[in-house]
Design a protein around this motif. Structure first.
Motif, mmCIF file in Angstrom:
data_model
loop_
_atom_site.group_PDB
_atom_site.id
_atom_site.type_symbol
_atom_site.label_atom_id
_atom_site.label_comp_id
_atom_site.label_asym_id
_atom_site.label_seq_id
_atom_site.Cartn_x
_atom_site.Cartn_y
_atom_site.Cartn_z
ATOM 1 N N VAL A 2 7.022 -16.273 2.502
ATOM 2 C CA VAL A 2 8.154 -16.155 1.589
ATOM 3 C C VAL A 2 8.189 -14.769 0.949
ATOM 4 C CG1 VAL A 2 6.899 -17.065 -0.420
ATOM 5 C CG2 VAL A 2 9.377 -17.291 -0.309
ATOM 6 N N ILE A 3 7.008 -14.142 0.788
ATOM 7 C CA ILE A 3 6.950 -12.807 0.189
ATOM 8 C C ILE A 3 7.710 -11.807 1.046
ATOM 9 C CG2 ILE A 3 5.413 -10.920 -0.523
ATOM 10 C CD1 ILE A 3 3.244 -13.077 -0.942
ATOM 11 N N ASP A 4 7.585 -11.921 2.374
ATOM 12 C CA ASP A 4 8.258 -10.990 3.275
ATOM 13 C C ASP A 4 9.768 -11.033 3.075
ATOM 14 O OD1 ASP A 4 5.719 -10.543 4.270
ATOM 15 O OD2 ASP A 4 5.937 -12.012 5.881
ATOM 16 N N VAL A 5 10.291 -12.225 2.812
ATOM 17 C CA VAL A 5 11.727 -12.376 2.587
ATOM 18 C C VAL A 5 12.148 -11.602 1.336
ATOM 19 C CG1 VAL A 5 13.581 -14.020 2.084
ATOM 20 C CG2 VAL A 5 11.766 -14.629 3.703
ATOM 21 N N PHE A 6 11.345 -11.716 0.284
ATOM 22 C CA PHE A 6 11.683 -11.029 -0.962
ATOM 23 C C PHE A 6 11.484 -9.519 -0.838
ATOM 24 C CE2 PHE A 6 11.609 -15.280 -2.604
ATOM 25 C CZ PHE A 6 12.443 -15.242 -3.708
ATOM 26 N N ILE A 7 10.459 -9.088 -0.112
ATOM 27 C CA ILE A 7 10.252 -7.655 0.115
ATOM 28 C C ILE A 7 11.448 -7.071 0.875
ATOM 29 C CG2 ILE A 7 8.901 -5.955 1.408
ATOM 30 C CD1 ILE A 7 7.468 -6.715 -1.090
ATOM 31 N N ASN A 8 11.905 -7.770 1.890
ATOM 32 C CA ASN A 8 13.073 -7.309 2.653
ATOM 33 C C ASN A 8 14.304 -7.205 1.757
ATOM 34 O OD1 ASN A 8 11.667 -7.090 5.059
ATOM 35 N ND2 ASN A 8 12.152 -9.175 5.720
ATOM 36 N N SER A 9 14.441 -8.145 0.824
ATOM 37 C CA SER A 9 15.562 -8.104 -0.105
ATOM 38 C C SER A 9 15.460 -6.895 -1.026
ATOM 39 C CB SER A 9 15.609 -9.392 -0.930
ATOM 40 O OG SER A 9 16.672 -9.361 -1.846
ATOM 41 N N LEU A 10 14.247 -6.612 -1.532
ATOM 42 C CA LEU A 10 14.036 -5.429 -2.367
ATOM 43 C C LEU A 10 14.412 -4.163 -1.602
ATOM 44 C CD1 LEU A 10 10.586 -5.955 -4.171
ATOM 45 C CD2 LEU A 10 12.863 -6.250 -5.128
ATOM 46 N N ARG A 11 13.916 -4.052 -0.387
ATOM 47 C CA ARG A 11 14.175 -2.856 0.412
ATOM 48 C C ARG A 11 15.670 -2.682 0.682
ATOM 49 N NH1 ARG A 11 9.132 -3.895 4.547
ATOM 50 N NH2 ARG A 11 7.617 -2.487 3.553
ATOM 51 N N LYS A 12 16.336 -3.767 0.973
ATOM 52 C CA LYS A 12 17.768 -3.699 1.262
ATOM 53 C C LYS A 12 18.541 -3.221 0.035
ATOM 54 C CE LYS A 12 21.620 -6.429 3.099
ATOM 55 N NZ LYS A 12 22.031 -7.768 3.631
ATOM 56 N N LYS A 13 18.223 -3.798 -1.117
ATOM 57 C CA LYS A 13 18.930 -3.417 -2.337
ATOM 58 C C LYS A 13 18.632 -1.979 -2.750
ATOM 59 C CE LYS A 13 19.524 -8.045 -4.294
ATOM 60 N NZ LYS A 13 19.312 -8.928 -5.469
ATOM 61 N N LEU A 14 17.418 -1.517 -2.440
ATOM 62 C CA LEU A 14 17.025 -0.155 -2.805
ATOM 63 C C LEU A 14 17.236 0.835 -1.665
ATOM 64 C CD1 LEU A 14 13.748 -1.112 -4.699
ATOM 65 C CD2 LEU A 14 15.831 -0.186 -5.736
ATOM 66 N N ASN A 15 17.859 0.354 -0.588
ATOM 67 C CA ASN A 15 18.185 1.199 0.564
ATOM 68 C C ASN A 15 16.942 1.883 1.131
ATOM 69 O OD1 ASN A 15 19.999 2.221 2.458
ATOM 70 N ND2 ASN A 15 20.372 4.083 1.261
ATOM 71 N N MET A 16 15.875 1.118 1.302
ATOM 72 C CA MET A 16 14.619 1.639 1.852
ATOM 73 C C MET A 16 14.448 1.159 3.286
ATOM 74 S SD MET A 16 11.775 0.734 -1.024
ATOM 75 C CE MET A 16 11.959 1.125 -2.756
ATOM 76 N N ASP A 17 13.705 1.925 4.074
ATOM 77 C CA ASP A 17 13.257 1.400 5.356
ATOM 78 C C ASP A 17 11.756 1.155 5.288
ATOM 79 O OD1 ASP A 17 11.749 3.765 6.134
ATOM 80 O OD2 ASP A 17 13.667 4.712 6.597
ATOM 81 N N LYS A 18 11.215 0.472 6.285
ATOM 82 C CA LYS A 18 9.808 0.051 6.240
ATOM 83 C C LYS A 18 8.837 1.221 6.231
ATOM 84 C CE LYS A 18 10.406 -4.443 8.508
ATOM 85 N NZ LYS A 18 9.989 -5.294 9.642
ATOM 86 N N GLU A 19 9.190 2.287 6.925
ATOM 87 C CA GLU A 19 8.236 3.381 7.128
ATOM 88 C C GLU A 19 8.296 4.445 6.041
ATOM 89 O OE1 GLU A 19 6.013 3.050 9.392
ATOM 90 O OE2 GLU A 19 6.970 1.220 10.127
ATOM 91 N N ASN A 20 9.501 4.718 5.527
ATOM 92 C CA ASN A 20 9.660 5.864 4.631
ATOM 93 C C ASN A 20 9.994 5.497 3.191
ATOM 94 O OD1 ASN A 20 9.311 7.739 6.808
ATOM 95 N ND2 ASN A 20 11.380 7.203 7.494
#
Length: 220
Positions: A187-205
């Motif tokens: 479930v944490i991965d789902v929330f991390i993906n949501s954070l990244r999407k809202k903050l316009n982040m990608d996984k690597e950078n």
């Protein structure tokens, strides 16, 4: 808000736990000084209620050890000692307040609220261009305000507070979800993906990186 009670008398810590949980606080208990320091370093609570006389390690030494790890978390001494010398000794060790036993629960509760209010008014956490304001529950990316759910906000706060440290999935479930038993951490991965999407982040950078098979780390 998470409160750590370091107290060896069951009658007192059970009374405090029951009363404070009714007020909506999350309570953890350590019944001796050594366990108190260990638990503090594991959970980094929002406030500590600390008895002066403890087995294992005296409260004054517990206070000093906590201050080596954290300079900001409010520490309130609960003690029958009330001489000026001992009060000064406690404050010099890093305590923020001093409440003499026996005490009124209502007075203790008001003291706790004051310390939380004072801390929140001043506390803004940062991660690169991200700023998180605890008092207003506001997150800015540069000058743009980003809307988060309460759980997303708490997750982002936890990662920022532990900036530069790998946060395991089990730690995140324990501290953010307050679940201390076996649980599906995906479930944490789902929330991390949501954070990244809202903050316009990608996984690597982005500011929040995945540590494969372990958890996540936040870095500026």
């Amino acid at each position: 808000m998470n409160i750590l009670i370091i107290e060896d008398e069951p009658g007192i810590y059970n009374f405090l736990k029951e009363g404070l949980e009714e007020e909506g606080y999350n309570i953890s208990i350590a019944s001796d000084g050594i366990k108190g320091v260990e638990k503090f370093c594991q959970m980094y609570p929002d406030l500590v209620l600390l008895d002066w006389m403890l087995p294992g390690m005296q409260g004054i030494d517990v206070c000093k050890e906590i201050r080596k790890q954290d300079k900001e978390t409010p520490i309130l001494f609960l003690t029958a000692k009330d001489t000026v010398k001992e009060t000064i000794e406690g404050l010099r060790a890093g305590a923020n307040d001093y409440i003499k036993k026996p005490f009124s629960f209502e007075e203790l509760l008001e003291r706790i609220k004051i310390h939380f209010r004072n801390r929140q008014e001043d506390e803004i956490l940062t991660l690169g261009e991200i700023s998180l304001n605890k008092s207003s529950y506001q997150v800015l990316y540069g000058e743009t305000e980003i809307s988060f759910t309460q759980r997303e906000f708490s997750l982002l706060e936890f990662l920022i507070r532990n900036k530069g440290k790998i946060c395991t999935r089990n730690e995140i479930i324990d501290k953010v979800w307050n679940i201390n038993f076996q649980y599906d951490t995906s479930v944490i991965d789902v929330f991390i993906n949501s954070l990244r999407k809202k903050l316009n982040m990608d996984k690597e950078n982005g500011y929040i990186k995945t540590v494969r098979g372990i958890g996540y780390i936040a870095n500026d």
